[in-house]
Design a protein around this motif. Sequence first.
Motif, PDB file in Angstrom:
ATOM      1  N   UNK A  86     -31.235  84.052  48.189  1.00  0.00           N
ATOM      2  CA  UNK A  86     -31.583  85.193  49.031  1.00  0.00           C
ATOM      3  C   UNK A  86     -31.105  86.542  48.526  1.00  0.00           C
ATOM      4  N   UNK A  87     -30.881  86.671  47.226  1.00  0.00           N
ATOM      5  CA  UNK A  87     -30.434  87.953  46.696  1.00  0.00           C
ATOM      6  C   UNK A  87     -31.572  88.963  46.712  1.00  0.00           C
ATOM      7  N   UNK A  88     -31.234  90.210  46.885  1.00  0.00           N
ATOM      8  CA  UNK A  88     -32.238  91.270  46.903  1.00  0.00           C
ATOM      9  C   UNK A  88     -32.665  91.605  45.481  1.00  0.00           C
ATOM     10  N   UNK A  89     -33.830  92.287  45.381  1.00  0.00           N
ATOM     11  CA  UNK A  89     -34.297  92.740  44.079  1.00  0.00           C
ATOM     12  C   UNK A  89     -33.258  93.650  43.437  1.00  0.00           C
ATOM     13  N   UNK A  93     -31.438  93.079  39.891  1.00  0.00           N
ATOM     14  CA  UNK A  93     -31.620  94.117  38.859  1.00  0.00           C
ATOM     15  C   UNK A  93     -30.271  94.653  38.392  1.00  0.00           C
ATOM     16  N   UNK A  94     -29.366  94.822  39.317  1.00  0.00           N
ATOM     17  CA  UNK A  94     -28.040  95.317  38.955  1.00  0.00           C
ATOM     18  C   UNK A  94     -27.318  94.322  38.045  1.00  0.00           C
ATOM     19  N   UNK A  95     -27.438  93.032  38.366  1.00  0.00           N
ATOM     20  CA  UNK A  95     -26.770  92.004  37.561  1.00  0.00           C
ATOM     21  C   UNK A  95     -27.413  91.848  36.185  1.00  0.00           C
ATOM     22  N   UNK A  96     -28.746  91.863  36.133  1.00  0.00           N
ATOM     23  CA  UNK A  96     -29.434  91.617  34.869  1.00  0.00           C
ATOM     24  C   UNK A  96     -29.508  92.829  33.960  1.00  0.00           C
ATOM     25  N   UNK A  97     -29.690  93.996  34.563  1.00  0.00           N
ATOM     26  CA  UNK A  97     -29.939  95.197  33.768  1.00  0.00           C
ATOM     27  C   UNK A  97     -28.883  96.280  33.951  1.00  0.00           C
ATOM     28  N   UNK A  99     -28.691  98.067  36.373  1.00  0.00           N
ATOM     29  CA  UNK A  99     -29.461  99.180  36.919  1.00  0.00           C
ATOM     30  C   UNK A  99     -30.245  98.682  38.135  1.00  0.00           C
ATOM     31  N   UNK A 100     -29.759  98.961  39.339  1.00  0.00           N
ATOM     32  CA  UNK A 100     -30.431  98.467  40.537  1.00  0.00           C
ATOM     33  C   UNK A 100     -31.833  99.042  40.733  1.00  0.00           C
ATOM     34  N   UNK A 101     -32.178 100.089  40.012  1.00  0.00           N
ATOM     35  CA  UNK A 101     -33.505 100.694  40.138  1.00  0.00           C
ATOM     36  C   UNK A 101     -34.582  99.929  39.361  1.00  0.00           C
ATOM     37  N   UNK A 102     -34.196  98.962  38.561  1.00  0.00           N
ATOM     38  CA  UNK A 102     -35.170  98.211  37.750  1.00  0.00           C
ATOM     39  C   UNK A 102     -35.739  97.015  38.515  1.00  0.00           C
TER      40      UNK A 102
END
Length: 119
Positions: A86-89, A93-97, A99-102
């Motif tokens: 249930x993680x948010x986009x 994005x923050x974990x992978x990149x 950058x939470x905007x990605x």
Amino acid sequence: MSVSVNPTGPTSAEITWEPGDDPRGYLTRAVQSDQLAHALEALGESDTGPADADAALSAAMHTTTLARLLERRATVQVVRLRDDHGLSWRQIASALYDDPERQSSVRRLYDSGRRNLGV
């Protein structure tokens, strides 16, 4: 998963796993086909690579094959992060990149992961 990578010296390690950790045989094939060895060699080698063209071509083939498999498996992990945990986009994005905007990049991975899962 109980895959273990244990350093055995300053330049050596031992990798172990249980049969149930590799139901599709990806780990076994990566080791037996030298994909893992070539990929690890690519991480450590200089930018010049092997001097022999045939050896360089073989190393690139094995490394690329493993990289494609890892990319497919990473897309499935994104599906699991979203659907099972249930993680948010933004979180993904923050974990992978970092950058939470990605979020749109994560959504593309998610869509690809669902295709890889056949859903």
